[in-house]
Write a protein that holds these residues in place. Structure first.
Motif, PDB file in Angstrom:
ATOM      1  N   GLN A   1      28.062  38.100  52.869  1.00 12.99           N
ATOM      2  CA  GLN A   1      28.740  39.384  52.918  1.00 12.99           C
ATOM      3  C   GLN A   1      30.052  39.289  53.695  1.00 12.99           C
ATOM      4  N   SER A   2      31.135  39.703  53.068  1.00 16.64           N
ATOM      5  CA  SER A   2      32.456  39.641  53.670  1.00 16.64           C
ATOM      6  C   SER A   2      32.927  41.049  54.021  1.00 16.64           C
ATOM      7  N   PRO A   3      33.023  41.382  55.300  1.00 15.70           N
ATOM      8  CA  PRO A   3      33.503  42.736  55.672  1.00 15.70           C
ATOM      9  C   PRO A   3      34.913  42.999  55.151  1.00 15.70           C
ATOM     10  N   ARG A   4      35.756  41.974  55.119  1.00 16.50           N
ATOM     11  CA  ARG A   4      37.126  42.173  54.677  1.00 16.50           C
ATOM     12  C   ARG A   4      37.173  42.592  53.215  1.00 16.50           C
ATOM     13  N   LEU A   5      36.437  41.875  52.347  1.00 19.21           N
ATOM     14  CA  LEU A   5      36.442  42.200  50.922  1.00 19.21           C
ATOM     15  C   LEU A   5      35.677  43.481  50.615  1.00 19.21           C
ATOM     16  N   SER A   6      34.695  43.804  51.442  1.00 21.86           N
ATOM     17  CA  SER A   6      33.882  44.998  51.182  1.00 21.86           C
ATOM     18  C   SER A   6      34.616  46.282  51.533  1.00 21.86           C
TER      19      SER A   6
ATOM     20  N   LEU B   1      37.987  46.928  51.285  1.00 20.84           N
ATOM     21  CA  LEU B   1      39.333  47.030  50.724  1.00 20.84           C
ATOM     22  C   LEU B   1      39.581  48.455  50.220  1.00 20.84           C
ATOM     23  N   PRO B   2      40.804  48.943  50.365  1.00 16.21           N
ATOM     24  CA  PRO B   2      41.091  50.304  49.887  1.00 16.21           C
ATOM     25  C   PRO B   2      41.143  50.360  48.364  1.00 16.21           C
ATOM     26  N   SER B   3      40.769  51.513  47.827  1.00 18.04           N
ATOM     27  CA  SER B   3      40.820  51.714  46.376  1.00 18.04           C
ATOM     28  C   SER B   3      42.258  51.953  45.942  1.00 18.04           C
ATOM     29  N   TRP B   4      42.508  51.684  44.649  1.00 15.51           N
ATOM     30  CA  TRP B   4      43.840  51.912  44.090  1.00 15.51           C
ATOM     31  C   TRP B   4      43.733  53.013  43.050  1.00 15.51           C
TER      32      TRP B   4
ATOM     33  N   GLU C   1      36.864  51.013  40.303  1.00 13.92           N
ATOM     34  CA  GLU C   1      37.105  49.802  39.529  1.00 13.92           C
ATOM     35  C   GLU C   1      38.201  48.918  40.112  1.00 13.92           C
ATOM     36  N   LEU C   2      39.224  49.497  40.704  1.00 11.36           N
ATOM     37  CA  LEU C   2      40.377  48.742  41.179  1.00 11.36           C
ATOM     38  C   LEU C   2      40.496  48.836  42.692  1.00 11.36           C
ATOM     39  N   LYS C   3      40.771  47.667  43.316  1.00  9.46           N
ATOM     40  CA  LYS C   3      40.952  47.578  44.767  1.00  9.46           C
ATOM     41  C   LYS C   3      42.304  46.945  45.064  1.00  9.46           C
ATOM     42  N   GLU C   4      42.877  47.345  46.183  1.00 10.15           N
ATOM     43  CA  GLU C   4      44.171  46.813  46.587  1.00 10.15           C
ATOM     44  C   GLU C   4      43.992  45.827  47.723  1.00 10.15           C
ATOM     45  N   CYS C   5      44.642  44.675  47.596  1.00  8.52           N
ATOM     46  CA  CYS C   5      44.515  43.615  48.610  1.00  8.52           C
ATOM     47  C   CYS C   5      45.835  42.871  48.720  1.00  8.52           C
ATOM     48  N   SER C   6      46.452  42.913  49.897  1.00 10.09           N
ATOM     49  CA  SER C   6      47.686  42.173  50.192  1.00 10.09           C
ATOM     50  C   SER C   6      48.779  42.445  49.163  1.00 10.09           C
ATOM     51  N   GLY C   7      48.902  43.714  48.772  1.00  6.70           N
ATOM     52  CA  GLY C   7      49.956  44.080  47.836  1.00  6.70           C
ATOM     53  C   GLY C   7      49.639  43.820  46.391  1.00  6.70           C
ATOM     54  N   HIS C   8      48.432  43.361  46.094  1.00  5.84           N
ATOM     55  CA  HIS C   8      48.008  43.106  44.718  1.00  5.84           C
ATOM     56  C   HIS C   8      46.828  44.009  44.375  1.00  5.84           C
ATOM     57  N   VAL C   9      46.648  44.290  43.104  1.00  7.95           N
ATOM     58  CA  VAL C   9      45.546  45.107  42.628  1.00  7.95           C
ATOM     59  C   VAL C   9      44.586  44.223  41.841  1.00  7.95           C
ATOM     60  N   PHE C  10      43.291  44.308  42.197  1.00  7.18           N
ATOM     61  CA  PHE C  10      42.271  43.475  41.558  1.00  7.18           C
ATOM     62  C   PHE C  10      41.152  44.359  41.021  1.00  7.18           C
TER      63      PHE C  10
ATOM     64  N   ASP D   1      48.477  32.549  42.571  1.00  8.19           N
ATOM     65  CA  ASP D   1      47.637  33.648  42.088  1.00  8.19           C
ATOM     66  C   ASP D   1      46.207  33.502  42.578  1.00  8.19           C
ATOM     67  N   ALA D   2      45.719  32.256  42.662  1.00 12.29           N
ATOM     68  CA  ALA D   2      44.352  32.038  43.133  1.00 12.29           C
ATOM     69  C   ALA D   2      44.184  32.450  44.593  1.00 12.29           C
ATOM     70  N   LEU D   3      45.220  32.268  45.410  1.00 14.06           N
ATOM     71  CA  LEU D   3      45.144  32.582  46.841  1.00 14.06           C
ATOM     72  C   LEU D   3      45.474  34.031  47.151  1.00 14.06           C
ATOM     73  N   ALA D   4      45.921  34.800  46.151  1.00  6.15           N
ATOM     74  CA  ALA D   4      46.402  36.166  46.403  1.00  6.15           C
ATOM     75  C   ALA D   4      45.394  37.048  47.142  1.00  6.15           C
ATOM     76  N   PRO D   5      44.093  37.093  46.779  1.00  6.85           N
ATOM     77  CA  PRO D   5      43.175  37.994  47.498  1.00  6.85           C
ATOM     78  C   PRO D   5      42.793  37.510  48.899  1.00  6.85           C
ATOM     79  N   TYR D   6      43.236  36.321  49.299  1.00 11.27           N
ATOM     80  CA  TYR D   6      42.893  35.801  50.634  1.00 11.27           C
ATOM     81  C   TYR D   6      44.055  35.950  51.626  1.00 11.27           C
ATOM     82  N   GLN D   7      45.161  36.506  51.173  1.00 14.45           N
ATOM     83  CA  GLN D   7      46.319  36.655  52.053  1.00 14.45           C
ATOM     84  C   GLN D   7      46.089  37.808  53.043  1.00 14.45           C
ATOM     85  N   PRO D   8      46.653  37.703  54.266  1.00 15.20           N
ATOM     86  CA  PRO D   8      47.443  36.572  54.795  1.00 15.20           C
ATOM     87  C   PRO D   8      46.544  35.398  55.164  1.00 15.20           C
ATOM     88  N   LEU D   9      47.026  34.205  54.891  1.00 18.12           N
ATOM     89  CA  LEU D   9      46.252  32.979  55.078  1.00 18.12           C
ATOM     90  C   LEU D   9      46.989  32.071  56.050  1.00 18.12           C
TER      91      LEU D   9
END
Length: 793
Positions: free
Chosen positions: A45-50, A52-55, A67-76, A566-574
């Motif tokens: 369980q990752s508190p950071r990913l859990s 995330l603000p909605s978009w 359905e959509l979450k915002e992370c480091s300026g990207h929408v997933f 693109d692969a590292l986008a949801p882990y930023q800032p890294l």
């Protein structure tokens, strides 16, 4: 002949070829780059990913919040990752007769095709392709299923909604075809339809065509395919490798071309510097001097040291035809074989280290036999590519070229090792996202030779995958699919790949997951090989969350299938360092040009991406296929009519019918004979059989069956052959009383005009016409004069 293009990914192709009443699917690759639009699936369980603000849309509508979450300026997309399937609506899949698989990366969509489209045919692949493909599918299913996610996202796929989303979701293509991963039951069912084949094995398809797999030199069991009938030939080249250094490239200079300068340097400088290369015993100091000497290419390019230009870029521009290491190996191994074949020789005893006496104390010096051993351990892994069988193709379908044409695989391996060593020496950990098969074998082999010299003997290496143990074992048992050097080791007996020794000495440990024994054995600093390269699922997600906050750690990307940014986008800032060392040994564009010049196909067909420079390097005209005639291109969901016409068909003639033929020579070297026969066609094979003999009618009123009816055999008119010389024909007409003759030339032949008789004679290459009005006797008379110049048979 038609080609149906079902995939838009050039290195993960899926095409269907209609050829002589057969429908053949060429590969069924699965585009996994779609997973980059989804959030990662963490094992823990990752508190950071859990949190995330909605978009939501700009108009305030919140129906997409779940359905959509915002992370480091990207929408997933917050859902289970989905994959982009081949276009299955373009053609009825139930009409596909066979599927030909070229390598294990190009079969990942097979369960979708065989289990959900009505396909009932046969799949052909080599044994390593089947077994390693099974491992890749099993790992994929395991990664997805062990992190269940009940939430499903589908509202965002609506075309009207997708247009309002930010990039890259806005630009995603064919989202309606995206599907969740298959199950293990579907995998087993799909793989049960595969029939194993070997290289150069000929397979008949309904008597119409013959397919043959050829070694492509890219991976264990990888194949190119030749599809041919008696008179037509189609070659399918996908994921091939020549395993040689890149050829030279032409660059203009003021006086001499760069190619000329390179040739002069190799002929006049390197030929002297490399004298007796084969007998050299290499140590670290000698290798350092050779590496320094190779930088003389800077002088050719007039590159001063103030230019701050890296050696790698210099070598990429010069592109020498053969590296120093390759030339050493080419000279060293024949010399070794020449000496070892002797029965009794002092030179052989010295070479093999059989000299009597004791050596001095201390670490033993490097010997020449050590250099030979190192050479044998390096080099080609798989059977080389079969190029000769591709010659004289009517159509060559070319896919699966390298995704990084400007990167040299040897340079990438060296950069990988140096960055790995630097990180570990500084007390950091190294994470290598990778597939469970393929490049990882080469990386482990390079590290095996590099560990001791780099001072990494005490650093643990971990390979974590649900199929890690099976993958390492399979690589050692497919000896017949390896190059000759690797096959030789099996009969010594020695394992073909050195990672077996790494496992025996506990330098390499493998685990199915991060749970269980791994938790007890884990110590740092270390090097971890694990999946998935997309960074969206698998154990790699846990290590990125664990190590991402420390700048001492490094993640090294070696797989070219995914954009590492693109692969590292949801882990930023890294904070951890990111190194991109993509290793792709598939054909580059220079090698393709040489291949096409050698095999000389009539037509080349390739993906649209290969007919134009990459968008990020639009000035690089050398990064595209250049051939004559220009290559035909295709894109996803397109049907391409190939410029290919069937000219001949093979027909067999029965022996008894052949015995009855009486050939007549119509000109020197050419004889013809007429034949009356019945054409029998079955399973695309045509046979001429003798006509049935007529039987005498029997007396009585016995009722005849329909099958007893004998086809009427009409008496055929004699065939004519030959040509009519116009001048001699005119003279003949004059002798028979015809006058006022006029001859006119036409595009198709000649016209002889008999003005008094009001008659026209058209003489063409394959026919003669006599035109006269209501005078049958005249026409017959002229016909007989024409027949005097022709032969009957």
């Amino acid at each position: 002949m038609k080609l149906y293009c079902l995939s838009g990914h050039p290195t993960l192709p899926c095409n269907i070829l209609k050829f002589k009443s057969t429908t053949i699917m060429l590969d069924c690759g699965l585009d996994m780059t779609s997973t980059l639009n989804f959030l990662p699936l963490p094992l823990v369980q990752s508190p950071r990913l859990s949190n995330l603000p909605s978009w939501s849309l700009k108009d305030g509508n919140a129906y997409l919040d779940k359905e959509l979450k915002e992370c480091s300026g990207h929408v997933f997309v917050d859902s289970v990752p989905e994959f982009c399937l081949p276009e299955t609506e373009l053609i009825d899949m139930s009409t596909v007769d066979v599927i030909l698989i070229s390598n294990y990366h190009c079969m990942m969509a097979l369960p979708y095709i065989t289990e959900h489209t009505g396909f009932t045919g046969t799949v052909y692949a080599t044994e390593p392709t089947l077994q390693i493909g099974r491992l890749l599918m099993e790992e994929l299913v395991n990664f997805i299923e062990r992190v269940p996610k009940a939430q499903s996202a589908s509202l965002w796929k609506n075309k009207d909604v997708q247009r309002l989303l930010p990039s890259p979701l806005k630009d995603a293509v064919e989202v309606s075809t995206w599907r969740r991963c298959y199950s293990m039951q579907e995998v087993n069912s799909a793989l049960s339809k595969i029939q194993l084949v070997g290289y150069s094995q000929k397979i008949e398809l309904f008597g119409a065509v013959q397919v043959t797999p050829l070694s492509s030199g890219y991976a264990l069991g990888s194949s190119n395919w030749v599809i041919q009938s008696h008179y037509e030939k189609v070659s399918y080249v996908s994921g091939s490798s020549l395993l040689t250094t890149h050829p030279q490239v032409l660059y203009a200079t003021d006086l001499l071309t760069l190619k000329t300068k390179v040739h002069l340097t190799q002929a006049m400088v390197f030929s002297i510097a490399s004298y007796a290369y084969g007998s050299w015993t290499m140590n670290k100091e000698d290798q350092r001097r050779i590496d320094t000497f190779k930088l003389c290419w800077r002088r050719i390019l007039n590159t001063p040291w103030t230019a701050k230009r890296m050696n790698k870029s210099v070598l990429e521009e010069v592109q020498p035809e053969c590296s120093s290491e390759a030339k050493m190996a080419r000279l060293r191994l024949p010399y070794f074989g020449h000496v070892v074949r002797r029965d009794q020789s002092l030179e052989k005893d010295i070479m093999l280290g059989r000299v009597r006496g004791q050596r001095k104390r201390g670490r033993p010096s490097s010997t020449w036999i050590d250099t030979v051993t190192a050479t044998m351990n390096s080099g080609i892994r798989t059977i080389p590519m079969d190029q000769a069988s591709l010659k004289n193709s009517d159509v060559l379908l070319l896919t699966g070229l390298t995704q990084i044409p400007t990167a040299n695989p040897d340079g990438m391996v060296g950069e990988f090792c140096s960055n790995l060593a630097l990180t570990v020496r500084n007390g950091g950990n190294v994470l290598v996202p990778c597939y469970p098969s393929g490049v990882i074998y080469d990386l482990l082999e390079c590290l095996y030779q590099y560990i001791d010299s780099a001072g990494l003997s005490n650093v643990p290496f971990y390979f974590i995958s649900p199929v890690a143990n099976s993958s390492l074992e399979f690589s050692q048992i497919f000896a017949e699919w390896l190059c000759h050097n690797k096959q030789t080791k099996v009969y010594l007996p020695e394992p073909p790949f050195p990672h077996a020794e790494l496992i025996q000495t506990n330098k390499l440990k493998h685990y199915p997951s991060i749970h269980g024994d791994f938790s007890n054995d884990f110590r740092q600093p270390c090097v971890v090989f694990t999946g998935h390269p997309s960074l969206r699922f698998g154990d790699v997600v846990h290590f990125l969350e664990l190590w991402g906050k420390s700048s001492l750690n490094t993640v090294i990307f070696t797989e070219p299938d995914f954009s590492y940014l693109d692969a590292l986008a949801p882990y930023q800032p890294l904070a951890m360092k990111c190194i991109y060392c993509p290793i792709d040994t598939r054909l580059n564009f220079i090698q393709v040009s040489k291949l096409l010049k050698e095999v000389q196909p009539l037509h080349v067909v390739c993906p649209e991406q290969y007919t134009q420079p990459p968008p990020t390097q639009s000035h690089r005209m050398d990064l595209m296929i250049d051939c004559q005639p220009p290559a035909m291109s295709y894109r996803r969901a397109e049907v391409l009519a190939l410029p290919f016409k069937r000219r001949y068909e093979k027909i067999e003639i029965m022996p008894e019918l052949a015995d009855s033929l009486v050939p007549m020579e119509i000109k020197p070297g050419i004889s013809l004979a007429t034949v009356s026969a019945v054409l029998h066609t079955k399973d695309n094979k045509h046979v001429l059989q003798p006509p049935p003999r007529s039987t005498q009618p029997t007396s009585g009123k016995k009722r005849k069956r329909v099958s007893d009816d004998i086809p009427d055999c009409k008496v055929l008119k004699p065939l004519l052959s030959g040509s009519i010389p116009v001048e001699q024909f005119v003279q003949t007409l004059e002798k028979h009383g015809f006058s006022d003759i006029k001859v006119e030339d036409t595009a198709k032949g000649h016209i002889v005009l008999l003005q008094e008789a009001e008659t026209l004679i058209q003489i063409e290459e394959d026919s003669t016409h006599i035109i006269c009005d209501n005078d049958e006797m005249l026409r017959v008379r002229l016909r007989d004069l024409v027949l005097k110049f022709l032969q009957k048979f």
